[in-house]
Design a protein around this motif. Sequence first.
Motif, mmCIF file in Angstrom:
data_model
loop_
_atom_site.group_PDB
_atom_site.id
_atom_site.type_symbol
_atom_site.label_atom_id
_atom_site.label_comp_id
_atom_site.label_asym_id
_atom_site.label_seq_id
_atom_site.Cartn_x
_atom_site.Cartn_y
_atom_site.Cartn_z
ATOM 1 N N GLN A 14 16.993 1.058 -2.730
ATOM 2 C CA GLN A 14 16.483 2.143 -3.576
ATOM 3 C C GLN A 14 17.079 2.066 -4.981
ATOM 4 O OE1 GLN A 14 15.401 5.812 -1.361
ATOM 5 N NE2 GLN A 14 16.442 6.907 -3.000
ATOM 6 N N GLY A 15 17.273 0.838 -5.474
ATOM 7 C CA GLY A 15 17.795 0.658 -6.824
ATOM 8 C C GLY A 15 16.670 0.519 -7.834
ATOM 9 N N PHE A 16 16.383 1.583 -8.562
ATOM 10 C CA PHE A 16 15.374 1.552 -9.619
ATOM 11 C C PHE A 16 15.764 2.552 -10.694
ATOM 12 C CE2 PHE A 16 13.832 4.230 -6.140
ATOM 13 C CZ PHE A 16 13.661 5.451 -6.769
ATOM 14 N N ASP A 17 15.252 2.338 -11.882
ATOM 15 C CA ASP A 17 15.599 3.189 -13.016
ATOM 16 C C ASP A 17 14.338 3.829 -13.583
ATOM 17 O OD1 ASP A 17 17.829 3.971 -14.953
ATOM 18 O OD2 ASP A 17 16.321 3.202 -16.342
ATOM 19 N N GLY A 18 14.316 5.146 -13.710
ATOM 20 C CA GLY A 18 13.165 5.853 -14.237
ATOM 21 C C GLY A 18 12.247 6.350 -13.130
ATOM 22 N N PHE A 19 11.054 6.789 -13.525
ATOM 23 C CA PHE A 19 10.068 7.300 -12.571
ATOM 24 C C PHE A 19 9.272 6.147 -11.972
ATOM 25 C CE2 PHE A 19 10.799 11.142 -15.066
ATOM 26 C CZ PHE A 19 10.857 12.108 -14.074
ATOM 27 N N VAL A 20 9.086 6.164 -10.642
ATOM 28 C CA VAL A 20 8.329 5.124 -9.950
ATOM 29 C C VAL A 20 7.321 5.774 -9.012
ATOM 30 C CG1 VAL A 20 10.215 3.440 -10.074
ATOM 31 C CG2 VAL A 20 10.012 4.930 -8.074
ATOM 32 N N ALA A 21 6.226 5.050 -8.758
ATOM 33 C CA ALA A 21 5.206 5.503 -7.805
ATOM 34 C C ALA A 21 4.398 4.301 -7.368
ATOM 35 C CB ALA A 21 4.302 6.561 -8.436
ATOM 36 N N ALA B 281 -0.961 6.678 -11.774
ATOM 37 C CA ALA B 281 0.116 7.589 -11.394
ATOM 38 C C ALA B 281 -0.386 8.924 -10.854
ATOM 39 C CB ALA B 281 1.060 7.818 -12.569
ATOM 40 N N PRO B 282 -1.359 9.593 -11.528
ATOM 41 C CA PRO B 282 -1.819 10.889 -10.993
ATOM 42 C C PRO B 282 -2.377 10.782 -9.587
ATOM 43 C CG PRO B 282 -2.554 10.594 -13.257
ATOM 44 C CD PRO B 282 -1.996 9.283 -12.803
ATOM 45 N N PHE B 283 -3.052 9.653 -9.269
ATOM 46 C CA PHE B 283 -3.608 9.496 -7.928
ATOM 47 C C PHE B 283 -2.511 9.484 -6.864
ATOM 48 C CE2 PHE B 283 -4.463 6.477 -4.490
ATOM 49 C CZ PHE B 283 -5.508 7.132 -3.863
ATOM 50 N N PHE B 284 -1.449 8.733 -7.112
ATOM 51 C CA PHE B 284 -0.374 8.648 -6.130
ATOM 52 C C PHE B 284 0.408 9.948 -6.053
ATOM 53 C CE2 PHE B 284 -0.897 4.087 -7.254
ATOM 54 C CZ PHE B 284 -1.376 3.681 -6.024
ATOM 55 N N LEU B 285 0.588 10.617 -7.189
ATOM 56 C CA LEU B 285 1.243 11.923 -7.182
ATOM 57 C C LEU B 285 0.461 12.907 -6.330
ATOM 58 C CD1 LEU B 285 2.248 12.224 -10.949
ATOM 59 C CD2 LEU B 285 3.808 12.064 -9.023
ATOM 60 N N LEU B 286 -0.859 12.893 -6.505
ATOM 61 C CA LEU B 286 -1.712 13.804 -5.744
ATOM 62 C C LEU B 286 -1.682 13.470 -4.257
ATOM 63 C CD1 LEU B 286 -3.787 16.084 -5.652
ATOM 64 C CD2 LEU B 286 -5.567 14.385 -6.111
ATOM 65 N N LEU B 287 -1.690 12.157 -3.929
ATOM 66 C CA LEU B 287 -1.672 11.753 -2.527
ATOM 67 C C LEU B 287 -0.391 12.193 -1.840
ATOM 68 C CD1 LEU B 287 -2.860 10.237 -0.131
ATOM 69 C CD2 LEU B 287 -1.878 8.132 -1.052
ATOM 70 N N VAL B 288 0.765 11.933 -2.492
ATOM 71 C CA VAL B 288 2.038 12.331 -1.899
ATOM 72 C C VAL B 288 2.121 13.835 -1.744
ATOM 73 C CG1 VAL B 288 4.530 12.387 -2.254
ATOM 74 C CG2 VAL B 288 3.262 10.301 -2.722
ATOM 75 N N PHE B 289 1.678 14.577 -2.770
ATOM 76 C CA PHE B 289 1.747 16.041 -2.717
ATOM 77 C C PHE B 289 0.854 16.593 -1.627
ATOM 78 C CE2 PHE B 289 2.460 20.236 -4.207
ATOM 79 C CZ PHE B 289 1.256 20.912 -4.069
ATOM 80 N N THR B 290 -0.373 16.034 -1.514
ATOM 81 C CA THR B 290 -1.315 16.537 -0.515
ATOM 82 C C THR B 290 -0.792 16.320 0.892
ATOM 83 O OG1 THR B 290 -3.169 16.086 -1.989
ATOM 84 C CG2 THR B 290 -3.671 16.360 0.354
ATOM 85 N N GLY C 240 0.412 4.361 3.030
ATOM 86 C CA GLY C 240 0.974 5.570 2.425
ATOM 87 C C GLY C 240 1.264 5.386 0.961
ATOM 88 N N ALA C 241 2.095 6.267 0.440
ATOM 89 C CA ALA C 241 2.454 6.251 -0.976
ATOM 90 C C ALA C 241 3.872 6.767 -1.139
ATOM 91 C CB ALA C 241 1.476 7.122 -1.778
ATOM 92 N N HIS C 242 4.497 6.420 -2.259
ATOM 93 C CA HIS C 242 5.858 6.870 -2.545
ATOM 94 C C HIS C 242 5.967 7.307 -3.998
ATOM 95 C CE1 HIS C 242 5.871 2.576 -3.654
ATOM 96 N NE2 HIS C 242 6.718 2.948 -4.601
ATOM 97 N N LEU C 243 6.966 8.143 -4.255
ATOM 98 C CA LEU C 243 7.204 8.682 -5.589
ATOM 99 C C LEU C 243 8.692 8.966 -5.719
ATOM 100 C CD1 LEU C 243 6.116 9.986 -8.276
ATOM 101 C CD2 LEU C 243 5.984 12.138 -6.986
ATOM 102 N N GLY C 244 9.290 8.562 -6.839
ATOM 103 C CA GLY C 244 10.725 8.797 -6.972
ATOM 104 C C GLY C 244 11.227 8.694 -8.393
ATOM 105 N N PHE C 245 12.536 9.011 -8.532
ATOM 106 C CA PHE C 245 13.214 8.901 -9.826
ATOM 107 C C PHE C 245 14.616 8.355 -9.583
ATOM 108 C CE2 PHE C 245 16.162 10.563 -13.017
ATOM 109 C CZ PHE C 245 15.572 10.060 -14.171
ATOM 110 N N GLY C 246 15.052 7.444 -10.469
ATOM 111 C CA GLY C 246 16.387 6.872 -10.332
ATOM 112 C C GLY C 246 17.081 6.691 -11.666
ATOM 113 N N ASP C 247 18.405 6.737 -11.629
ATOM 114 C CA ASP C 247 19.251 6.417 -12.772
ATOM 115 C C ASP C 247 20.123 5.243 -12.331
ATOM 116 O OD1 ASP C 247 20.812 6.298 -14.998
ATOM 117 O OD2 ASP C 247 21.773 8.250 -14.729
#
Length: 232
Positions: free
Chosen positions: A178-185, A7-16, A159-166
């Motif tokens: 885009q149907g998912f629940d919780g944090f995804v990456a 998870a940290p790797f993908f978070l860093l990639l998307v942020f960068t 590429g990479a993706h990051l998201g949150f869903g309810d």
Amino acid sequence: MQTNKTAPFFLLLVFTIATTSLTHAQTTYEDEPGFFTPVVESLYLRGGIFEETQLIGPAIGYRFNDTYDFTLHTEYISTDYNSNSSFSLINVGLTAGQTSRRNNDLILRNEVSVYHSFNLDLGNYQGINDPSLTSLLGSSSIYKSLKISDTITFLPNVGAHLGFGDYIPPYSSANLRQGFDGFVAGPQFGLDTNFSIGDSFSITAKPQYRLRYNLTHDHSVGTLTFNVIFNL
């Protein structure tokens, strides 16, 4: 778990990538103002004795210039189980996209998508909870433009993706975009092929594989999608 380590790797990639330029719509394929429309953004039809389901989702977008674009996507889903249980709802999505072109035919694509559903008819719905969806997803990809001829251009991308869903899924065999629940990456890969028909019209074939790690529920799923986009 491996999911949490990656998870940290993908978070860093998307942020960068996002901070390098800004925050997938379609200035990737055309750079003049105009409309574009994904042909099969959402389409699922099932008929039978036990379940009858229709999922139809047209989408239309507009390029403001060679950098920014905006897309509206509306999904309508209706399911009827043996006439004992039925429901219908609308899911509305908005996507903001941005493109940056680099040297060596590199293209940087960023997008942010927001979806929210609205129930229409739950008269005899027999699910445990009423279906609902609210989700936010950001993604960034790097494309390499490979011109094969005057009319055909390959655009492999990673590429990479990051998201949150309810998300409370509907009692149906169809799945909302885009149907998912919780944090995804996770990572995503594509091999777009653009066919230039004229000076202001092109068609893009867009296969994409996305591996989604759900950090909240500790599981992963891979999805292969295919779309065709008319760029006007």
